[in-house]
Design an enzyme around this catalytic site. Sequence first.
Site, PDB file in Angstrom:
ATOM      1  N   LYS A  86      15.274  96.997  60.075  1.00  0.00           N
ATOM      2  CA  LYS A  86      16.107  95.973  59.437  1.00  0.00           C
ATOM      3  C   LYS A  86      15.865  96.101  57.944  1.00  0.00           C
ATOM      4  O   LYS A  86      14.758  95.862  57.454  1.00  0.00           O
ATOM      5  CB  LYS A  86      15.741  94.572  59.931  1.00  0.00           C
ATOM      6  CG  LYS A  86      16.628  93.504  59.298  1.00  0.00           C
ATOM      7  CD  LYS A  86      16.278  92.095  59.734  1.00  0.00           C
ATOM      8  CE  LYS A  86      17.111  91.100  58.928  1.00  0.00           C
ATOM      9  NZ  LYS A  86      16.569  89.740  59.029  1.00  0.00           N
ATOM     10  N   GLY A 108      16.407  80.702  56.330  1.00  0.00           N
ATOM     11  CA  GLY A 108      15.547  79.545  56.526  1.00  0.00           C
ATOM     12  C   GLY A 108      16.167  78.219  56.144  1.00  0.00           C
ATOM     13  O   GLY A 108      15.544  77.174  56.248  1.00  0.00           O
ATOM     14  N   GLY A 135      20.153  81.574  58.421  1.00  0.00           N
ATOM     15  CA  GLY A 135      20.809  80.286  58.206  1.00  0.00           C
ATOM     16  C   GLY A 135      21.206  79.567  59.480  1.00  0.00           C
ATOM     17  O   GLY A 135      21.598  78.404  59.434  1.00  0.00           O
ATOM     18  N   THR A 190      13.650  81.160  62.075  1.00  0.00           N
ATOM     19  CA  THR A 190      13.130  79.887  61.566  1.00  0.00           C
ATOM     20  C   THR A 190      13.425  78.713  62.490  1.00  0.00           C
ATOM     21  O   THR A 190      12.543  77.902  62.786  1.00  0.00           O
ATOM     22  CB  THR A 190      13.753  79.600  60.181  1.00  0.00           C
ATOM     23  OG1 THR A 190      13.376  80.646  59.292  1.00  0.00           O
ATOM     24  CG2 THR A 190      13.278  78.265  59.632  1.00  0.00           C
TER      25      THR A 190
END
EC number: 2.8.1.10
Lengths: 256, 256, 256, 256
Positions: free
Chosen positions: B95, B156, B183, B205
């Site tokens: 990634k 986050g 998000g 998150t």
Amino acid sequence: MLTIAEHQFSSRLFTGTGKFSNSQQMLSSLEASGSELVTMAMKRLDLKSRGDDLLGPLLESGVKLLPNTSGAYTAKEAILAARLAREALQTPWLKLEIHPDPRYLLPDPIETLAAAEVLVKEGFVVLPYVHADPVLCKRLEEIGCAAVMPLAAPIGSNQGLQTRDFLKIIIEQSQVPVIVDAGIGRPSDAALAMELGADAVLVNTAIAVASDPQAMALAFKLAVEAGRMAYLAGLGGQSIAAIASSPMTDFLNAGA
Amino acid sequence: MLTIAEHQFSSRLFTGTGKFSNSQQMLSSLEASGSELVTMAMKRLDLKSRGDDLLGPLLESGVKLLPNTSGAYTAKEAILAARLAREALQTPWLKLEIHPDPRYLLPDPIETLAAAEVLVKEGFVVLPYVHADPVLCKRLEEIGCAAVMPLAAPIGSNQGLQTRDFLKIIIEQSQVPVIVDAGIGRPSDAALAMELGADAVLVNTAIAVASDPQAMALAFKLAVEAGRMAYLAGLGGQSIAAIASSPMTDFLNAGA
Amino acid sequence: MLTIAEHQFSSRLFTGTGKFSNSQQMLSSLEASGSELVTMAMKRLDLKSRGDDLLGPLLESGVKLLPNTSGAYTAKEAILAARLAREALQTPWLKLEIHPDPRYLLPDPIETLAAAEVLVKEGFVVLPYVHADPVLCKRLEEIGCAAVMPLAAPIGSNQGLQTRDFLKIIIEQSQVPVIVDAGIGRPSDAALAMELGADAVLVNTAIAVASDPQAMALAFKLAVEAGRMAYLAGLGGQSIAAIASSPMTDFLNAGA
Amino acid sequence: MLTIAEHQFSSRLFTGTGKFSNSQQMLSSLEASGSELVTMAMKRLDLKSRGDDLLGPLLESGVKLLPNTSGAYTAKEAILAARLAREALQTPWLKLEIHPDPRYLLPDPIETLAAAEVLVKEGFVVLPYVHADPVLCKRLEEIGCAAVMPLAAPIGSNQGLQTRDFLKIIIEQSQVPVIVDAGIGRPSDAALAMELGADAVLVNTAIAVASDPQAMALAFKLAVEAGRMAYLAGLGGQSIAAIASSPMTDFLNAGA
């Protein structure tokens, strides 16, 4: 478990019988949804016979039927329809719907409260369909409604939680279950309603008009479970700035 | 099944290892999520030993590891980190994250494309984290990235699909899988991304900071399945006016 | 020109007297706003004397006063307050506000309709503050209210047009002026309400709590004019795809 | 006053020349808008003669012309177009637009930065049209662009501030003027951009396609002034609960 009027439900997805292209499709979709409470308009019943191809299988399936007064323009019409429904189906449960406006089918707050007062006194388990009006919901609770069913958006519009901020107030203030009804167009809408703390959602059109209603019913089932689970698991707050999930690292030195 | 670089995934929920309060909680949450691809920052690895309490169990669990270059400010730093990661973990999967801005951690389009060009040529399976920029996604696809990972909102922030309309364009145009990243704060956000046609979502998150991360991981699992199922089942369109699910009835005459 | 109960207004920005830090600031802000209709709670009046520092200058300024029944919990209290207001201020105009909920100050639909019925019969010019409930607005119109004042969001919340889709329905269906009230936090909110076809907006908090209330009042004045002008000028529709304003060109050949 | 590259503007509404039904309508609309900076595609110029019915009157009107490179697919094409424009119009000002995608006309971040680097060195005053990508905007600022022009939504879509949260980050971080471009469909959108702190907006389609372009131009003029004024006047914050503008009163005792 969700409890309404001392009746327990393990599924928080309520459904309806409208708009399916045929009865078989409706029955298989309701089964896939796992729904235990299914609303139906009086017109759909052949009141003289329980042997028709819709009502019989529905009753056999073990779901709880929730007759609704869709089509009523006034309290008087709704009360009459409610009494007929109780007699025909032998259930005091009732989704009270009064919408005089043929275009948007929005509910009438005055007639709804008036009819609810009469029907509660007559022993009905009244679940009123209303605008997402926190003060009206509180009054319906105070006169003895078993739950409130505020709308997310106009019936059948598939527009999702347009009334989100008012639903949050209703959920915060209500002492009876809050069932978000009307306008839920996608599983994500249903999940969001549950994440906000709704006790249940009612979905009909979005399932019935899908290309594959049975698969869509299952999708809604999972989404409602996901939303409820997330609500109980404690959602984190939002923030404006980013908060790294992979915090700034010293990897460049890591291999040294 | 989702296929990325000839590898098949039955789960479309990708996760990460950041922000959990301890390793045990992380491992049980990842298991509950059903995720088969887990990203981790290089810092989290003890590169000298596979015996640490995080990496060992992760590798044993059978999930595919996706090292990320979080913390890199430039293409050069990211390329170096990528090579270290490949050596340490024996995987060409990567990634690619390059975010010079410490406050919002937004990705740099120029450095990301430059690094991706080098890394693709070196045989990496590159999954770049980018702004929801359809033109940039197209260019990354054209140079050989295995997928694109556009953001929903800052990392986050839990703010959901702020870039919704651009994600739709990316999904419409992309020939490689689109993984919505960053998000996603609620299961309903994940469901919506899938309903729009995303191939997968990456959530970290929102799971890690939940009061009950394991339950939240399961909630996301269900929501992703619901969203994918709804996408395949053919969502109905939206309308402005209401469309009755219980059409206007003649119930008042029904009992006559 | 906007006409309400045969009275003409050249300004479509209505204001209020609450929350200003002092009377002088209030008066200069109202002047800057160009507002010709100003609402005030009964409490703010020294009913025994018109010589106080607020009412005197207000009356001299030539604006039309719109007493409101803020603080009333029931129809009965509101009716009493209305009668006192008429006697004290010698005006039959009344903003009817009944909000039993101290936290969100949301209006009560039942009490509001009941009070309006009495007050209209007593000759009041009734402008009821209500939830953005199209059916309720229609009923208030039918019993003779001079206008309806649906809310955009809870009073003082500055959250803008949360009820946008319902306001559109109200505007579409109403035969009396629609004044969007409560929750308008920015000039852009006021402009949007006007663009949707509202006849006027009422803004108080957003002006009163600004760092520079006088400048903010002027900003709202311009925004309301802009929104109205755009409504009349015929807004274009929205499209999903781009439509070039500078169409694909042959400029590369242009200099040849 | 807004200053870009040492040039001062008293109007913060920039416009364009595309899509008007005829030149006269365009000229009267631009005049009504009060705009002092007008962008035009190279194609619209008859480069051999300043005497055509568009360019002559534009130049006479005293507005600053901002040639744009609309139609360019690559940095190379844009650079060539820019040089032609400078020669033809005797201005170093340039709106740099590179959008390879014919459907959404979204800008290419890589080509745009590459072209900007060359053009800044050649002395152009470069205003690049870009996605609302804060990192890209920062890089464009760092190489010497005179301003940045992030998009609100795809060109001509009239969809308003879809990129709102990213525009806020760009405005917060930018050291050069931020001009919100593309997608602004209503005066309320323009007002909102200014309230968020944008330095200017560029509006073309929404004016040109209005039923009455001249009135719409004036509406945008007022809205931009309103938004700027509100930004300077200090907007109040939002709150969840209501805050009474007419606080709870003791009016029932007031007349006693």
